[in-house]
Design a protein around this motif. Structure first.
Motif, PDB file in Angstrom:
ATOM      1  N   LEU A 213       0.828  -1.202   0.000  1.00  0.00           N
ATOM      2  CA  LEU A 213       0.000   0.000   0.000  1.00  0.00           C
ATOM      3  C   LEU A 213       0.865   1.256   0.000  1.00  0.00           C
ATOM      4  O   LEU A 213       2.094   1.192   0.095  1.00  0.00           O
ATOM      5  CB  LEU A 213      -0.931  -0.010   1.205  1.00  0.00           C
ATOM      6  CG  LEU A 213      -1.949  -1.160   1.259  1.00  0.00           C
ATOM      7  CD1 LEU A 213      -2.793  -1.070   2.518  1.00  0.00           C
ATOM      8  CD2 LEU A 213      -2.832  -1.168   0.012  1.00  0.00           C
ATOM      9  N   ASN A 214       0.218   2.408  -0.086  1.00  0.00           N
ATOM     10  CA  ASN A 214       0.977   3.657  -0.093  1.00  0.00           C
ATOM     11  C   ASN A 214       1.386   4.043   1.333  1.00  0.00           C
ATOM     12  O   ASN A 214       0.805   3.567   2.317  1.00  0.00           O
ATOM     13  CB  ASN A 214       0.179   4.773  -0.763  1.00  0.00           C
ATOM     14  CG  ASN A 214      -1.068   5.140   0.011  1.00  0.00           C
ATOM     15  OD1 ASN A 214      -0.997   5.698   1.095  1.00  0.00           O
ATOM     16  ND2 ASN A 214      -2.234   4.815  -0.535  1.00  0.00           N
ATOM     17  N   PRO A 215       2.392   4.897   1.483  1.00  0.00           N
ATOM     18  CA  PRO A 215       2.912   5.221   2.815  1.00  0.00           C
ATOM     19  C   PRO A 215       1.887   5.823   3.763  1.00  0.00           C
ATOM     20  O   PRO A 215       1.948   5.574   4.970  1.00  0.00           O
ATOM     21  CB  PRO A 215       4.034   6.216   2.512  1.00  0.00           C
ATOM     22  CG  PRO A 215       4.489   5.850   1.140  1.00  0.00           C
ATOM     23  CD  PRO A 215       3.246   5.452   0.411  1.00  0.00           C
ATOM     24  N   VAL A 216       0.941   6.609   3.261  1.00  0.00           N
ATOM     25  CA  VAL A 216      -0.061   7.211   4.147  1.00  0.00           C
ATOM     26  C   VAL A 216      -0.920   6.131   4.782  1.00  0.00           C
ATOM     27  O   VAL A 216      -1.152   6.131   5.999  1.00  0.00           O
ATOM     28  CB  VAL A 216      -0.941   8.211   3.368  1.00  0.00           C
ATOM     29  CG1 VAL A 216      -2.076   8.723   4.250  1.00  0.00           C
ATOM     30  CG2 VAL A 216      -0.098   9.379   2.862  1.00  0.00           C
ATOM     31  N   ALA A 217      -1.384   5.184   3.969  1.00  0.00           N
ATOM     32  CA  ALA A 217      -2.215   4.102   4.506  1.00  0.00           C
ATOM     33  C   ALA A 217      -1.430   3.236   5.473  1.00  0.00           C
ATOM     34  O   ALA A 217      -1.943   2.847   6.535  1.00  0.00           O
ATOM     35  CB  ALA A 217      -2.766   3.260   3.357  1.00  0.00           C
TER      36      ALA A 217
END
Length: 279
Positions: free
Chosen positions: A198-202
């Protein structure tokens, strides 16, 4: 001459051709840099590989190796089960001509004049540029040997996950291949994590200990801008000296080209592909 860096194609041949029409690519004057993963999952891996190879023979394109490209090579030698999307390619009469060309592709492309580096996944936080180039050369020599299957049979695996834990040349090769072609997140000790996509924010909400490789506090300085793909959920992203270019064409996103001189970004919608779970 214009140079365009293009994110992961993964067999999305028709969106690629539309993108090249959009940027008015002329192989007589322009050059394409591909971030790897030319094949797999998309509908036209064979056509994509033939097309990029033909451009490269005229010095109009180059590609670094991605994890799916390595897997194609291993599948061609019967070492792993191929992805179902590669069956047509593996049955092609020119398979080994294409694989032979793919085996000559670099793991790392460094252009001092442009002050740019092209790589599929990234450069280990534990490496400076000289060490990254040294390890890329080792892998390239192993893949280009007359019978690479013996080496490939030992190159797969998740351990060691940290450069500082490599004890043997085989350890170093396995780690290096993972860093160049599979890396996204690292742990605080700089060891690689292989499951999270997943992306770093998630990810920060559920696994705060995981750090994107390019933000790792122990990361050694690299003097050039690093262009990479591999991370479709990250999307197009610029931060410090990195530019991420995989915008998820095979997942129904876009195929992205970056003019490395002007830094203009051009996107081509990939409506040919349904949105599926990213990975």
């Amino acid at each position: 001459m214009s140079i365009y860096a293009i994110g992961d194609i993964q067999g999305c041949y028709e969106p690629l051709r539309r993108l090249l029409d959009q940027i008015r690519f002329d192989p007589r004057y322009d050059q394409l840099w591909f971030t790897g993963d030319l094949v797999s999952r998309g509908k036209h891996s064979l056509e994509t590989l033939r097309f990029v190879r033909s451009l490269s023979l005229d010095h109009a394109a180059l590609s670094v190796l991605g994890n799916h490209d390595i897997s194609l090579i291993a599948a061609a030698y019967g070492l792993i089960e191929p992805h179902k999307s590669l069956r047509k390619l593996l049955d092609a009469p020119d398979l080994f001509e294409l694989v032979e060309w793919l085996r000559q592709c670099p793991c790392l492309h460094v252009d001092p004049d442009q002050q740019m580096i092209l790589v599929h996944a990234g450069i280990s936080p534990e490496w400076d540029l000289a060490l990254a180039q040294q390890q890329a050369t080792r892998l390239e020599q192993a893949l280009r040997q007359a019978h690479p299957e013996t080496w490939l049979a030992t190159a797969y695996g998740n351990q060691p996950a940290a450069w500082h834990n490599c004890q043997t040349p085989a350890d170093q090769d396995r780690y290096s291949l993972n860093a160049f072609t599979r890396m996204r997140f690292c742990y605080p000790d700089a060891s690689l994590e292989f499951q999270q996509k997943l992306n770093p924010v998630a990810v920060s909400q559920s696994q705060a200990e995981l750090i994107p490789w390019f933000r790792h506090p122990k990361r050694l300085p690299i003097p050039y801008t690093i262009l990479f793909g591999h991370w479709s959920t990250l999307g197009y992203h610029r931060e410090h000296n990195i530019i991420a270019l995989d915008t998820g064409c095979v997942w129904g996103g876009h195929l992205t080209a970056l003019n490395i001189d002007t830094k203009n970004r051009i996107g081509q919608a990939c409506h040919d592909y349904e949105r599926r779970e990213k990975g």
